[in-house]
Design an enzyme around this catalytic site. Structure first.
Site, mmCIF file in Angstrom:
data_model
loop_
_atom_site.group_PDB
_atom_site.id
_atom_site.type_symbol
_atom_site.label_atom_id
_atom_site.label_comp_id
_atom_site.label_asym_id
_atom_site.label_seq_id
_atom_site.Cartn_x
_atom_site.Cartn_y
_atom_site.Cartn_z
ATOM 1 C CB ALA A 40 63.922 29.574 23.655
ATOM 2 C CG ASP A 61 54.729 34.495 24.913
ATOM 3 O OD1 ASP A 61 55.418 33.866 25.419
ATOM 4 O OD2 ASP A 61 55.261 36.356 24.443
ATOM 5 N NE ARG A 72 66.916 32.562 23.970
ATOM 6 C CZ ARG A 72 66.704 33.666 23.565
ATOM 7 N NH1 ARG A 72 68.133 34.249 22.761
ATOM 8 N NH2 ARG A 72 66.363 34.811 24.566
ATOM 9 C CG ASN A 132 57.615 33.421 35.690
ATOM 10 O OD1 ASN A 132 56.530 33.104 36.296
ATOM 11 N ND2 ASN A 132 57.267 33.678 34.016
ATOM 12 C CB CYS A 189 67.731 32.294 28.794
ATOM 13 S SG CYS A 189 67.608 30.871 28.729
ATOM 14 C CB CYS A 249 53.028 16.291 47.298
ATOM 15 S SG CYS A 249 53.117 17.549 46.118
ATOM 16 C CB CYS A 252 49.933 16.032 44.038
ATOM 17 S SG CYS A 252 51.374 15.260 44.588
#
Length: 349
Positions: A40, A61, A72, A132, A189, A249, A252
């Site tokens: 999407a 993908d 969508r 994800n 979704c 963090c 980073c």
């Protein structure tokens, strides 16, 4: 196909925009982008960047086009479903018809810690079209390690969020979320649904951030997490200026790369003779099976006992068995990429 349209004509309205101009357009046309995920968000981002004239677009993908995508995922049509085309290839075919002057590379693969570095070596920006958090945390690690900026985006229902991560300059994903939510803890979704306008808005925010970066104007990137709900009509931002400066963090600030090294990723194993794949997330999720059963009622027939939950999915026609530790067995396939896709769809993470 030979382009018969002069670049002066093709990009004339974009060049006239004072924020880009001729110099910015020239920079965009020299730029190279990596899009991870072409569902999407990814299809909207890909079309926007191709129409904007990005010089090179690499699309990765692992999935194929299904009927439920058409609501969508704007680059696909019923022919793609009938031909069972991989999303990366179907998207590339459409994009080449939109702009034949740029280079588009379609890769049908599952992004992981072993292959991502090679796909990052020659690009200027990474765009998140994934479904994800495990992959997003991998992108965050890879971005920090290589210095290539990345643009996060996510949508569920009618709401979504986006932020841009520039290594060494902005907060990163782990500044606001130390680890991915455990499996089954968040809606996806496929369990909560999603409406196309939310996708369009978030993907547009990601695309305009990419255009700022690729036109050489990274100083215009807002140091915020943008959160929108198109159904409620709300738009708010969370300032992130101080997070990176704190230096605490793990990623980073302290240089931790748990996902890029592969030390904190899910694993898959084909179960011999069972036409099944086991997906094992890192750690022990401690799932609430009753809550998960309720969220999965809309996607198939659910049964459970104190130890596991089983759902016979309607789409795809596979059986998903989930244990309390977050481990799952996807029955009806021996393809680990298919199993990971099913796991992400229905359990998140």
């Amino acid at each position: 196909m030979t382009d018969t349209i002069s670049p002066l004509d093709r990009y004339s309205r974009q060049v006239r925009f004072v924020g880009i101009g001729a110099q910015g357009q020239a920079a965009i046309s020299r730029s190279r982008a990596l899009l991870c995920g072409c569902g999407a968000l990814g299809t909207v981002i890909a079309e926007t960047l191709v129409r904007a004239g990005v010089g090179f677009l690499r699309i990765i993908d692992r999935d194929f086009v299904e009927t439920s995508n058409l609501q969508r995922q704007v680059l696909f049509d019923e022919t793609d479903v009938a031909e069972q085309l991989p999303k990366a290839e179907a998207a590339a075919r459409k994009l080449r018809l939109i702009n034949s002057t740029i280079e588009i590379e379609a890769i049908v693969a599952d992004v992981n810690h072993r292959n991502l570095r090679g796909w990052l070596s020659d690009v200027d920006v990474i765009l998140d079209g994934t479904d994800n958090f495990e992959t997003r945390f991998l992108l965050n690690d890879a971005s920090l390690e290589t210095g290539v900026p990345w643009i996060y985006g996510g949508c569920t229902g009618s709401h979504g969020q986006s932020m841009t991560i520039i290594p060494g300059e902005t907060a990163c994903l782990r500044c606001i979320m130390e680890a991915p939510p455990p499996a089954g803890a968040t809606e996806t979704c496929d369990t909560a649904g999603v409406i196309a306008p939310a996708i369009q808005v978030v993907a547009s925010l990601q695309s305009v951030a990419a255009m700022k970066l690729l036109s050489g104007q990274r100083q215009l990137i807002a140091r915020v997490l943008t959160i929108v709900d198109v159904w409620e009509g709300t738009f708010r931002t969370m300032k992130l200026d101080g997070l990176r400066e704190r230096g605490d963090c793990p990623a980073c600030g302290k240089g931790e790369r748990r996902w890029l090294t592969g030390s904190d990723v899910s694993t898959t194993a084909v179960l011999c003779g069972r036409n099944s794949v086991q997906v094992s997330p890192p750690g022990n999720a401690g799932l609430d099976l009753a809550r998960l059963a309720e969220s999965l009622q809309s996607v198939g027939t659910v049964t459970r006992n104190p130890f596991l939950l089983r759902v016979q999915l309607r789409e795809p026609a596979l059986q998903l068995t989930v244990f309390r530790d977050g481990r799952a067995i996807v029955q009806g396939t021996e393809d680990p990429a298919v199993a990971r896709t099913v796991y992400s769809r229905y359990l998140g993470g």
